[in-house]
Design a protein around this motif. Structure first.
Motif, PDB file in Angstrom:
ATOM      1  N   PRO A 142       0.956  -1.300   0.112  1.00 61.06           N
ATOM      2  CA  PRO A 142      -0.143   0.193   0.081  1.00 61.06           C
ATOM      3  C   PRO A 142       1.004   1.238  -0.034  1.00 61.06           C
ATOM      4  O   PRO A 142       0.381   2.384  -0.506  1.00 61.06           O
ATOM      5  N   LEU A 143       1.893   1.220   0.647  1.00 58.52           N
ATOM      6  CA  LEU A 143       2.837   2.371   0.642  1.00 58.52           C
ATOM      7  C   LEU A 143       3.498   2.784  -0.767  1.00 58.52           C
ATOM      8  O   LEU A 143       3.562   3.932  -1.044  1.00 58.52           O
ATOM      9  N   TRP A 145       2.262   1.493  -3.326  1.00 58.34           N
ATOM     10  CA  TRP A 145       1.269   1.995  -4.432  1.00 58.34           C
ATOM     11  C   TRP A 145       0.956   3.595  -4.353  1.00 58.34           C
ATOM     12  O   TRP A 145       0.820   4.053  -5.389  1.00 58.34           O
ATOM     13  N   ALA A 146       0.644   3.918  -3.204  1.00 51.83           N
ATOM     14  CA  ALA A 146       0.295   5.103  -2.750  1.00 51.83           C
ATOM     15  C   ALA A 146       1.579   6.402  -3.468  1.00 51.83           C
ATOM     16  O   ALA A 146       1.250   7.384  -3.815  1.00 51.83           O
ATOM     17  N   ARG A 147       2.780   5.868  -3.396  1.00 47.49           N
ATOM     18  CA  ARG A 147       3.582   6.569  -3.846  1.00 47.49           C
ATOM     19  C   ARG A 147       4.487   6.260  -5.390  1.00 47.49           C
ATOM     20  O   ARG A 147       5.417   6.904  -5.921  1.00 47.49           O
ATOM     21  N   THR A 179      -6.957   2.664  -7.318  1.00 49.01           N
ATOM     22  CA  THR A 179      -6.530   2.865  -6.071  1.00 49.01           C
ATOM     23  C   THR A 179      -6.091   1.287  -5.620  1.00 49.01           C
ATOM     24  O   THR A 179      -6.458   0.345  -6.146  1.00 49.01           O
ATOM     25  N   TYR A 180      -5.017   1.253  -4.493  1.00 53.21           N
ATOM     26  CA  TYR A 180      -4.623  -0.017  -4.139  1.00 53.21           C
ATOM     27  C   TYR A 180      -6.102  -0.966  -3.733  1.00 53.21           C
ATOM     28  O   TYR A 180      -6.033  -2.388  -4.082  1.00 53.21           O
TER      29      TYR A 180
END
Length: 276
Positions: A142-143, A145-147, A179-180
């Motif tokens: 998730p980290l 993916w967000a970046r 989104t993830y």
């Protein structure tokens, strides 16, 4: 003629003469209709091409359900609204699951099916490229993916190919929109569909002409698994040498030619179910 619209929770692009035979293009997990950019022009010369962004992907908003039958139901409702019948349907990767489910739900709506890099059953899945595993596996997934940057998205695409590719800018942008959480739900829905029953098993009872295109160097699905589709009546299997998971990017001219040749001859009569 190209038009953009939103219908049934999906961004829809229509190209080509409206009076031409209809051809629906369905993208794979987390991708969008932009993944067909390199072949859509050639197809639209002979077809009324309908490209969709499935819910939560590309320019389409999220949806309550990402189960494959629900996705197929949305596509069927769109085709009903457009007044289309006897459509050819092509799906890339898990888009082939949506195409198959559409034929299961509405056999009279579908004229023929083309499945490109569509894994036939869970056992055919290969160990996934490292960059994809890193993006998907918690807790770091998730980290990351967000970046993720355009460069990281490009790297993830290239990890599934076997030769240099020209990646459409729209595909990069659309992949950045999902989104993830949505992507994980889409993957779970796809896994559940193919685990319940193999794709060849589902197709065998439908009676539609089928074209299967696989890259002989696909790093995601065992290329030899493409031959499992040969058990389905009226099915043609094409293995493309030196091509990975993305024939629509790696070999767009060959893929387009195969699709056009298939749609020109397949399904000239309504599908007939084989005897029980």
């Amino acid at each position: 003629m190209v038009s953009h619209d939103f219908a049934h929770g999906m961004h829809v692009v229509r190209e080509g003469p409206r009076e031409a035979p209809p051809l629906v293009l369905i993208h794979g997990s987390g991708a969008s209709g932009a993944s067909w950019d390199l072949v859509a022009g050639a197809l639209a010369a002979c077809h009324h091409v309908i490209r969709v962004d499935l819910p939560g992907c590309g320019q389409s908003p999220p949806a309550p359900s990402y189960e494959v039958p629900a996705q197929a139901g949305r596509v069927a409702a769109l085709l009903d609204d457009l007044g289309l019948r006897q459509v050819a349907v092509a799906g890339h990767s898990s888009g082939g699951y949506v195409a198959t489910s559409l034929a299961e739900q509405r056999p009279g709506l579908v004229r023929s099916l083309a499945l490109i890099s569509t894994g036939p059953s869970p056992g055919a899945l290969l160990p996934q490229p490292l960059v994809l595993r890193a993006l998907l596996a918690p807790p770091l997934g998730p980290l990351l993916w967000a970046r993720r940057s355009d460069a990281m998205i490009r790297k993830g695409i290239v990890a599934t190919t076997a030769r240099p590719v020209d990646i459409p800018a729209g595909m990069i942008a659309d992949l950045g929109n999902i989104t993830y959480r949505t992507f994980r739900k889409v993957l779970r829905g796809n896994a559940a569909y193919v685990a319940e029953r193999s794709v060849p098993g589902r197709l065998a009872g439908l009676g539609h002409p089928v074209l299967v295109i696989f890259g002989a160097a696909d790093p995601r699905w065992d290329p030899s698994s493409a031959h499992r589709y040969e058990a389905v009546p009226d099915t043609r299997v094409e293995l493309l040498p030196g091509v990975g998971h993305l024939p629509i990017l790696e070999a767009p001219e060959t893929t387009g030619e195969l699709l056009l040749r298939f749609t020109a001859t397949a399904g000239n009569a309504p599908p007939v179910r084989p005897p029980a």
